[in-house]
Design an enzyme around this catalytic site. Structure first.
Site, PDB file in Angstrom:
ATOM      1  N   ILE A 134      42.532  40.675  46.257  1.00 27.89           N
ATOM      2  CA  ILE A 134      43.479  39.770  46.869  1.00 27.89           C
ATOM      3  C   ILE A 134      43.262  38.322  46.553  1.00 27.89           C
ATOM      4  O   ILE A 134      44.033  37.448  47.280  1.00 27.89           O
ATOM      5  CB  ILE A 134      43.221  39.793  48.358  1.00 27.89           C
ATOM      6  CG1 ILE A 134      41.576  39.718  48.560  1.00 27.89           C
ATOM      7  CG2 ILE A 134      43.301  41.206  49.017  1.00 27.89           C
ATOM      8  CD1 ILE A 134      41.017  39.850  50.096  1.00 27.89           C
ATOM      9  N   ASP A 275      34.897  19.894  48.008  1.00 28.58           N
ATOM     10  CA  ASP A 275      36.545  20.335  47.952  1.00 28.58           C
ATOM     11  C   ASP A 275      37.330  20.363  48.849  1.00 28.58           C
ATOM     12  O   ASP A 275      38.056  21.648  49.109  1.00 28.58           O
ATOM     13  CB  ASP A 275      36.412  21.531  46.879  1.00 28.58           C
ATOM     14  CG  ASP A 275      37.598  21.807  46.231  1.00 28.58           C
ATOM     15  OD1 ASP A 275      38.530  20.892  45.859  1.00 28.58           O
ATOM     16  OD2 ASP A 275      38.042  22.875  45.750  1.00 28.58           O
TER      17      ASP A 275
END
Length: 455
Positions: A134, A275
């Site tokens: 995925i 991030d």
């Protein structure tokens, strides 16, 4: 896997090695020729993360990508597309009566059964059936994992230990809290992989409604892989950037409240994320935004991290992180800047500084002022907060405590956020917890031999 044999018809070691070898691919692939699942009108994200949609959800063909250069994809997040629509109903952090975002979490799962399944569509790893791939990212692949005894899906990251040990991986933290070093004694010298396990021990104990939960880590000592089992967030990223339909201002405010609480919790645990961006903010079934992807995170001792290396996504990097001065810079201020860029994305659907070329992008981030488009119209209070978060001077940039008190965030004090004491408690790890942070499993060769003998 397109046009190829079923997973269990392949040699498991070869199959996993091939997947790890392909980790630099920056986009999701269709499985078995079928259309990819979508996440509430959001295309599947390009990086590995603990999220996907369970097979059987609504399907549609992915939108064609605009003709943009590969460099532009690396500087921004995604080709133009739609955003996740605002969720209806009351939002947990909105009302002034909200006290604490902490929720009960069950302890880390441990398992003692190792086998490879005979099934045609999966590989069995302990209690988990590994199903479709995925996601892919810099450190490994993400696969859908099903625990039959719980009747629950998870997201399992298959990571390369070698890549984790490089500059932008997990093992960048000081000695563990409570160690001899913290008490003034001599610091224990850790081997590189021991630092990885130490980091995992901390991440497994993080427990906050606005941080993605890591449940279990499996390690095959004879192979390069670590298997990290994360909570599966079906709704996916809160937004992909750029985006045609940004959020209404009120929805952006509610999402920011969640992000700030999660960020305050991480900073309280002495973790700098490094991030923060929309695609690393995942929407849970409970309506909360959860911070994910700690692939470039740092841990620190003292009041703040003093950083010197560059990491993260270019369009979300702070000016001091891309400076040529060679001076160290504040980790907390770095996260605030990236959150400010994220807030700008929420209301305008794009980053405040954009360019196809990295040096030109750096020049804009360091020198150009933030410009607010005429449309959509946003309040002056929101603009004030964005400007304070995107202050190019990290010394005068607004901090998390002051963001929590900002009039736009609290509706002029009508909806205060919980205090740090209400939703944060320090995570301590013992030497025993570090030792047991990873569940060792036999090598694939050993497991295959056992399965063959049973046959």
């Amino acid at each position: 896997m397109e046009g190829g044999p079923a997973v269990c018809c392949q040699d498991p070691r070869t199959e996993l090695v091939e997947r790890v070898a392909a980790i630099d691919v920056a986009h999701l692939e269709e499985t078995d020729g079928s259309p990819e699942p979508t996440r509430n009108c959001v295309d599947p994200p390009p990086r590995a993360r603990a999220v996907s949609v369970i097979p059987g959800s609504a399907l549609r063909h992915p939108a064609a990508r605009p003709s943009l250069s590969a460099r532009k994809f690396s500087l921004q997040e995604r080709p133009a597309g739609s955003c996740l629509e605002a969720q209806a109903g009351p939002y947990a952090t909105g009302p002034a009566s909200h006290i604490s975002p902490r929720a009960w979490r069950r302890p880390t799962i441990e398992s003692h059964h190792v086998a490879i399944s005979d099934a045609e569509d999966c590989v069995q790893l302990n209690q988990y059936k590994l199903q479709s791939e995925i996601g892919k990212g810099a450190y490994g692949v993400v696969r859908l994992a099903y625990n039959e005894s719980e009747d629950r899906h998870y997201a399992m990251k298959v990571l390369s230990k070698k890549k984790l040990l490089k500059q932008y991986g997990f093992p960048r933290r000081p000695p563990p809290r409570g160690s001899q070093a913290a008490q003034g004694g001599p610091a224990k010298q850790l081997l590189p992989l021991e630092r990885v396990y130490q980091e995992i021990a901390i991440l497994k104990k993080l427990d906050h409604v606005n941080v993605v939960k890591l449940f279990e880590v499996l390690d095959d000592p004879a192979e390069d892989n670590l298997y990290l089992v994360f909570d599966l967030l079906r709704k996916g990223p809160v937004m992909e950037v750029p985006c045609d339909k940004p959020f209404p201002e009120e929805q952006a405010r509610l999402y920011l409240r969640d992000i700030i609480l999660g960020l305050e919790y991480l900073h309280y645990q002495k973790i700098i994320h490094r991030d923060i961006k929309p695609s690393n903010l995942l929407l849970g079934d409970d309506g909360h935004v959860k911070i994910a992807d700690f692939g470039v995170s740092n841990q620190f001792e003292g009041n703040d991290a003093q950083l010197s290396s560059t990491a993260g996504t270019p369009a979300f990097m702070a000016p001091e992180a891309i400076s040529d001065s060679g001076q160290s810079f504040s980790g907390k201020a770095l996260d605030v800047w990236a959150t400010g860029v994220t807030l700008y994305c929420f209301v305008y659907g794009k980053c405040p500084f954009i360019d196809d070329y990295i040096l030109a992008l750096h020049r804009k981030i360091k020198n150009e002022a933030v410009v607010f488009p005429e449309e959509p119209k946003v309040s002056e209070e929101l603009k004030d907060l964005i400007l304070k978060m995107l202050d190019k001077n990290p010394e005068t940039r607004i901090g998390v405590p002051d963001i929590k008190l900002h009039p736009w965030v609290t509706k002029n004090g009508e909806e205060p956020l919980p205090s740090e004491e209400e939703h944060c408690s320090v995570v301590e790890v013992t030497e025993e917890e570090v030792k047991n942070s990873v569940k060792l499993i036999p090598s694939w060769t050993t497991v295959e031999r056992r399965v063959w003998r049973r046959r």
